[in-house]
Scaffold this motif. Structure first.
Motif, PDB file in Angstrom:
ATOM      1  N   ASN A 276       3.759  27.662  72.710  1.00 30.59           N
ATOM      2  CA  ASN A 276       2.933  26.491  73.019  1.00 30.59           C
ATOM      3  C   ASN A 276       3.815  25.426  73.673  1.00 30.59           C
ATOM      4  OD1 ASN A 276       4.348  26.078  70.651  1.00 30.59           O
ATOM      5  ND2 ASN A 276       2.688  25.028  69.587  1.00 30.59           N
ATOM      6  N   SER A 277       4.282  25.774  74.847  1.00 30.18           N
ATOM      7  CA  SER A 277       5.269  24.986  75.573  1.00 30.18           C
ATOM      8  C   SER A 277       4.912  24.948  77.050  1.00 30.18           C
ATOM      9  CB  SER A 277       6.657  25.625  75.395  1.00 30.18           C
ATOM     10  OG  SER A 277       7.574  25.131  76.336  1.00 30.18           O
ATOM     11  N   SER A 278       5.013  23.771  77.663  1.00 36.65           N
ATOM     12  CA  SER A 278       4.709  23.663  79.090  1.00 36.65           C
ATOM     13  C   SER A 278       5.724  24.433  79.928  1.00 36.65           C
ATOM     14  CB  SER A 278       4.670  22.190  79.520  1.00 36.65           C
ATOM     15  OG  SER A 278       5.891  21.544  79.223  1.00 36.65           O
TER      16      SER A 278
ATOM     17  N   ALA B 251       8.233  39.378  78.431  1.00 37.31           N
ATOM     18  CA  ALA B 251       8.990  38.214  77.989  1.00 37.31           C
ATOM     19  C   ALA B 251       8.234  37.489  76.882  1.00 37.31           C
ATOM     20  CB  ALA B 251       9.233  37.266  79.153  1.00 37.31           C
ATOM     21  N   LEU B 252       8.924  37.225  75.780  1.00 37.95           N
ATOM     22  CA  LEU B 252       8.374  36.452  74.673  1.00 37.95           C
ATOM     23  C   LEU B 252       9.127  35.131  74.601  1.00 37.95           C
ATOM     24  CD1 LEU B 252       8.035  39.600  73.902  1.00 37.95           C
ATOM     25  CD2 LEU B 252       7.686  38.752  71.580  1.00 37.95           C
ATOM     26  N   HIS B 253       8.405  34.033  74.783  1.00 32.58           N
ATOM     27  CA  HIS B 253       9.037  32.725  74.692  1.00 32.58           C
ATOM     28  C   HIS B 253       8.852  32.195  73.279  1.00 32.58           C
ATOM     29  CE1 HIS B 253       9.330  28.267  76.040  1.00 32.58           C
ATOM     30  NE2 HIS B 253      10.535  28.766  75.845  1.00 32.58           N
ATOM     31  N   VAL B 254       9.953  31.841  72.635  1.00 30.89           N
ATOM     32  CA  VAL B 254       9.928  31.283  71.285  1.00 30.89           C
ATOM     33  C   VAL B 254      10.509  29.884  71.341  1.00 30.89           C
ATOM     34  CG1 VAL B 254      10.699  31.526  68.899  1.00 30.89           C
ATOM     35  CG2 VAL B 254      10.172  33.568  70.254  1.00 30.89           C
ATOM     36  N   ARG B 255       9.687  28.906  71.042  1.00 26.03           N
ATOM     37  CA  ARG B 255      10.124  27.509  71.105  1.00 26.03           C
ATOM     38  C   ARG B 255      10.478  27.018  69.703  1.00 26.03           C
ATOM     39  NH1 ARG B 255       9.183  22.961  74.578  1.00 26.03           N
ATOM     40  NH2 ARG B 255      10.644  21.394  73.828  1.00 26.03           N
ATOM     41  N   GLY B 256      11.648  26.415  69.564  1.00 22.52           N
ATOM     42  CA  GLY B 256      12.055  25.831  68.290  1.00 22.52           C
ATOM     43  C   GLY B 256      12.563  24.445  68.538  1.00 22.52           C
ATOM     44  N   GLY B 257      13.842  24.248  68.354  1.00 24.21           N
ATOM     45  CA  GLY B 257      14.501  23.000  68.744  1.00 24.21           C
ATOM     46  C   GLY B 257      13.780  21.745  68.317  1.00 24.21           C
TER      47      GLY B 257
ATOM     48  N   GLY C 172       3.664  21.577  66.406  1.00 27.42           N
ATOM     49  CA  GLY C 172       3.813  22.714  65.511  1.00 27.42           C
ATOM     50  C   GLY C 172       4.458  23.931  66.148  1.00 27.42           C
ATOM     51  N   PRO C 173       5.661  24.323  65.704  1.00 25.44           N
ATOM     52  CA  PRO C 173       6.254  25.578  66.196  1.00 25.44           C
ATOM     53  C   PRO C 173       5.392  26.762  65.768  1.00 25.44           C
ATOM     54  CG  PRO C 173       7.859  24.245  64.977  1.00 25.44           C
ATOM     55  CD  PRO C 173       6.524  23.652  64.714  1.00 25.44           C
TER      56      PRO C 173
END
Length: 285
Positions: A236-238, A141-147, A160-161
């Protein structure tokens, strides 16, 4: 009467680490409550402004307290507690004065919680989160944070995304060490995730969770997918860090530094056994 309050703030991931800190305090014999008074919906932030832990864990093992309207004077309350010497926060040493009555911080760094608290959290995970969404097995699983990471100046400059460089390193490691695994992408912003990853992978090599679920993905399904991965690459997301703490992945990748801003070094949740890869950041301040 409860003498110690741990204030819950932010979304599910933030609340998870604040809860771990509270469980750790309770181990020392402190009379601890989780205070939800400061939970509220903030414009431009994905947090829904409610206690989200209860939907993921069967029992929080601590009482909850709430003073309606207290959020309106949040800064005043925090300032007063600091002046009275009754405030504990992220900057307090790992085993500093935990006797402070008010604990107000994100408490993501591992120094703020014990192994026993983490074991409790793993044991209390609801059964529905112990299985992947239908049709998924043996995957990375690859988590990609944007939003909201790109929505404000503070988030761009301090959080920073993550950029393509970090995910390139993850994909190279996956191809080298676990070529048999499916690559599954989980994101809060799939347009951003597709644009960033498309130059790195062949179209048939990556599966996006929203596509797999027919465009009806929920936050619970996203968390299920992260928790039940064989290999997990955190953003870089909790939210994905939570999955790294309670999930079944035998290998977890995390960016270093976790956040762009040096002032946030103390909030890096990475565990010692996680594999650290150099971070680059997608949007310049």
């Amino acid at each position: 009467m409860t003498t110690t309050r741990v204030f819950l703030r932010g979304g599910l991931g933030n609340q998870f680490f604040e809860w771990l800190h509270a469980l750790t305090l309770a181990e020392s014999g402190a009379d601890v409550a989780l205070d939800t008074s400061f939970l509220r919906k903030v414009p431009g932030n994905q947090a829904i402004g409610a206690l989200e832990l209860a939907k993921v864990f069967t029992d929080l093992r601590l009482p909850t307290r709430r003073t309606e309207g207290l959020w309106r004077v949040e800064r005043v309350v925090v300032r007063a507690a600091r002046l009275l010497g009754q405030l504990h926060n992220d900057a307090t040493p790992a085993h500093g004065d935990w006797r402070a009555r008010y604990h107000y911080g994100y408490y993501q760094h591992p120094r703020h919680h014990s192994e026993r608290a983490l074991r409790q959290a793993r044991e209390l995970l609801r059964p529905t989160f112990r299985a992947a969404p239908p049709g998924l097995s043996r995957y990375a699983a690859l988590h990609v944070r944007g939003g909201d990471y790109a929505a404000s100046r503070y988030n761009r400059e301090q959080i920073g995304p993550l950029g393509a460089g970090y995910y390139r390193g993850v994909l190279q490691a996956l191809e080298r060490n676990w070529p048999e695994l499916q690559w599954l992408v989980i994101s809060d912003d799939y347009a951003h995730a597709r644009a960033m990853l498309s130059p790195l992978v062949a179209p048939d090599r990556c599966l996006f969770l929203d596509t797999h679920l027919g465009g009806r993905e929920t936050a619970d399904q996203a968390l299920q997918a992260l928790i039940n991965a064989d290999v997990l690459a955190c953003a870089n997301s909790s939210f994905s860090a939570l999955a790294g703490y309670v999930g079944r992945a035998h290998t977890v990748f995390a960016p270093t530094p976790w956040f762009r801003g040096l002032a946030l070094t103390s909030t890096d949740p990475s565990l010692p056994l996680w594999h650290r890869l150099d971070a680059d950041f997608a949007i310049e301040p």
